[in-house]
Design an enzyme around this catalytic site. Structure first.
Site, short mmCIF file in Angstrom:
data_model
loop_
_atom_site.label_atom_id
_atom_site.label_comp_id
_atom_site.label_asym_id
_atom_site.label_seq_id
_atom_site.Cartn_x
_atom_site.Cartn_y
_atom_site.Cartn_z
N GLU A 109 -5.68 -17.88 8.80
CA GLU A 109 -4.59 -18.23 9.72
C GLU A 109 -5.06 -18.73 11.07
OE1 GLU A 109 -2.54 -14.37 9.96
OE2 GLU A 109 -3.14 -14.27 12.06
N ARG A 145 -2.76 -7.87 7.33
CA ARG A 145 -3.82 -8.84 7.64
C ARG A 145 -4.06 -9.68 6.39
NH1 ARG A 145 -2.70 -8.09 12.07
NH2 ARG A 145 -3.97 -7.37 13.83
N HIS A 182 2.70 -15.08 11.53
CA HIS A 182 2.28 -13.88 12.29
C HIS A 182 3.26 -13.59 13.43
CE1 HIS A 182 -1.52 -11.29 12.83
NE2 HIS A 182 -0.48 -10.66 13.36
P1 NAI Z 1 -1.81 2.82 11.53
O1 NAI Z 1 -3.24 3.01 11.91
O2 NAI Z 1 -0.77 3.63 12.21
O3 NAI Z 1 -1.65 3.05 9.96
C1 NAI Z 1 -2.50 2.50 9.01
C2 NAI Z 1 -2.48 3.43 7.80
O4 NAI Z 1 -3.21 2.81 6.74
C3 NAI Z 1 -3.15 4.79 8.07
O5 NAI Z 1 -2.30 5.85 7.68
C4 NAI Z 1 -4.41 4.74 7.22
O6 NAI Z 1 -4.80 6.01 6.75
C5 NAI Z 1 -3.97 3.81 6.10
N1 NAI Z 1 -5.06 3.19 5.36
C6 NAI Z 1 -6.28 2.81 5.80
N2 NAI Z 1 -6.98 2.23 4.81
C7 NAI Z 1 -6.18 2.25 3.71
C8 NAI Z 1 -6.34 1.80 2.39
N3 NAI Z 1 -7.47 1.19 1.98
N4 NAI Z 1 -5.32 1.99 1.51
C9 NAI Z 1 -4.17 2.58 1.92
N5 NAI Z 1 -3.96 3.01 3.18
C10 NAI Z 1 -4.96 2.86 4.06
O7 NAI Z 1 -1.54 1.26 11.70
P2 NAI Z 1 -0.12 0.55 11.86
O8 NAI Z 1 0.28 0.52 13.30
O9 NAI Z 1 0.83 1.10 10.88
O10 NAI Z 1 -0.51 -0.97 11.49
C11 NAI Z 1 -0.93 -1.29 10.19
C12 NAI Z 1 -1.49 -2.70 10.22
O11 NAI Z 1 -0.44 -3.64 10.47
C13 NAI Z 1 -2.49 -2.98 11.35
O12 NAI Z 1 -3.79 -2.56 11.02
C14 NAI Z 1 -2.42 -4.47 11.49
O13 NAI Z 1 -3.37 -5.07 10.65
C15 NAI Z 1 -1.01 -4.82 10.99
N6 NAI Z 1 -0.14 -5.32 12.05
C16 NAI Z 1 0.45 -6.54 11.86
C17 NAI Z 1 1.29 -7.07 12.83
C18 NAI Z 1 1.99 -8.37 12.64
O14 NAI Z 1 2.55 -8.92 13.63
N7 NAI Z 1 2.03 -8.94 11.45
C19 NAI Z 1 1.51 -6.36 14.09
C20 NAI Z 1 0.89 -5.05 14.15
C21 NAI Z 1 0.07 -4.58 13.16
#
Ligand code: NAI
Length: 324
Positions: free
Chosen positions: A262, A233, A294
């Site tokens: 964005e 993000r 994105h």
């Molecule tokens: P997820 O929920 O499976 O994993 C997120 C991880 O980040 C968790 O293990 C959590 O403990 C960790 N985390 C939370 N706060 C943190 C911090 N301050 N420092 C370090 N780690 C921290 O989520 P997933 O599916 O891996 O997605 C991650 C992010 O990717 C989403 O939140 C979304 O913002 C972004 N995303 C972007 C997309 C794109 O098209 N560019 C598409 C899908 C997701």
């Protein structure tokens, strides 16, 4: 159910129509959801939204008054939803976690490879009949140290891909999942990750607490010439600080699929228009920056999963205690 889908593009309609097969009455609306457009949901029971639809408190109040009882997100991140407001109005919020971590992880790897070997510049050079190699020098990714901030679904796949490249991976996550990560991953304190990594990649959600987690202070702790990738993000990084770091050479390469402002730019064809965001325009001037709009999620498999049967299994965010 009568569903109003905001920010709907032709591809959303195609994949949603196919998955829906006539079960729900879908209305596809081009505008983004905002205070100005929320009334378009009047008469519907559910609203389907995407990453830049603004589910803020005032909008949710309007939706609730219009009879909306369900918000379904076509995305994993939910930083654009005021969950407390949804709770207050008894609106259930669903998202699609894990629709395809591979899509985002592979795009992340693509940005790393393209930046390192300057493929964006090489492509243009060759088409212009310029076969000189000066300025295209890269490095072996094999043996380099990568810092992964967030090792959830996407971060884990990124770690696996990078292990295949022969990287050493340092990770930071409040909930380490060493069992799921490959053997080359070592969880460390944030400062160690920042100081040791040749490349840093962000895979955590945006929350109130971690806005601008990459700022001038964290940048100072990084190696000179570090490669930074953000496919999570935009507001995780302070873009003005990043620009200063690009100018000083602290950041050697920057790959972005997201940008903090964005919603004013992405997902539309603006090729004939003037971009009035000076910060974004300045980012585009750096030869060592690649920005995609994105699109990391944008694979056939991901869209099928976002729109498909997985819907029934989506989490009810309002049952969670976390904010984001
Ligand atoms: P997820 O929920 O499976 O994993 C997120 C991880 O980040 C968790 O293990 C959590 O403990 C960790 N985390 C939370 N706060 C943190 C911090 N301050 N420092 C370090 N780690 C921290 O989520 P997933 O599916 O891996 O997605 C991650 C992010 O990717 C989403 O939140 C979304 O913002 C972004 N995303 C972007 C997309 C794109 O098209 N560019 C598409 C899908 C997701």
């Amino acid at each position: 159910m009568r569903v109003a889908a905001f920010s709907a593009k032709a591809y959303d309609r195609e994949f949603l129509d196919r998955a829906n097969a006539g079960r729900h009455e879908m209305r596809f609306l081009e505008p983004r959801l905002s205070a100005e457009t929320a009334l378009l949901a009047a008469g519907f029971e559910a609203v389907c939204g995407f990453v830049n639809d603004q589910f803020e408190a005032g909008v949710i109040e309007t939706l609730a008054k219009s009879g909306i009882r369900l918000i379904t997100l076509r995305c994993a991140g939910y930083n654009n939803v005021d969950i407390d407001a949804a709770n207050r109005h008894g609106i259930t919020v669903l998202r699609v976690p894990g629709y395809s971590p591979y899509a985002v992880a592979e795009h992340t790897a693509g940005l790393m490879l393209a930046l390192n070997r300057k493929l964006h510049r090489a492509y243009n050079r060759v088409r212009d009949g310029n076969f000189a190699l000066e300025g295209l020098l890269g490095f072996d990714i094999n043996g380099k140290t990568v810092g992964a901030i967030g090792t959830g679904r996407i971060g884990t796949v990124v770690c696996k891909i990078l292990t295949g490249f022969g990287c050493k991976i340092l990770a930071v996550d409040p909930f380490p999942n060493e069992a799921r990560c490959s053997l080359n991953v070592r969880y460390v304190k944030p400062d160690e990750l920042l100081a040791q990594s040749d490349m840093i990649t962000l895979h955590c959600p945006l929350t109130r607490e971690n806005k601008h987690m990459i700022d001038s202070a964290t940048l100072r702790k990084m190696r000179d010439g570090v490669m930074l990738i953000n496919t999570s993000r935009g507001a995780l990084i302070d873009t003005l600080a990043i620009i200063e770091a690009l100018k000083s050479g602290k950041i050697g390469a920057l790959g972005l699929d997201v940008y903090e402002e964005e919603e004013q730019i992405f997902f539309e064809d603006r090729s004939g228009l003037i971009i009035s965001d000076d910060v974004f325009s300045q980012l585009l001037t750096f030869p060592n920056v690649i920005i995609t709009g994105h699109q990391a999620f944008f694979t056939r498999e991901a869209l099928e999963n976002i729109c498909g049967n997985n819907y029934r299994e989506h989490l009810k965010i309002r049952e969670w205690s976390c904010s984001g």
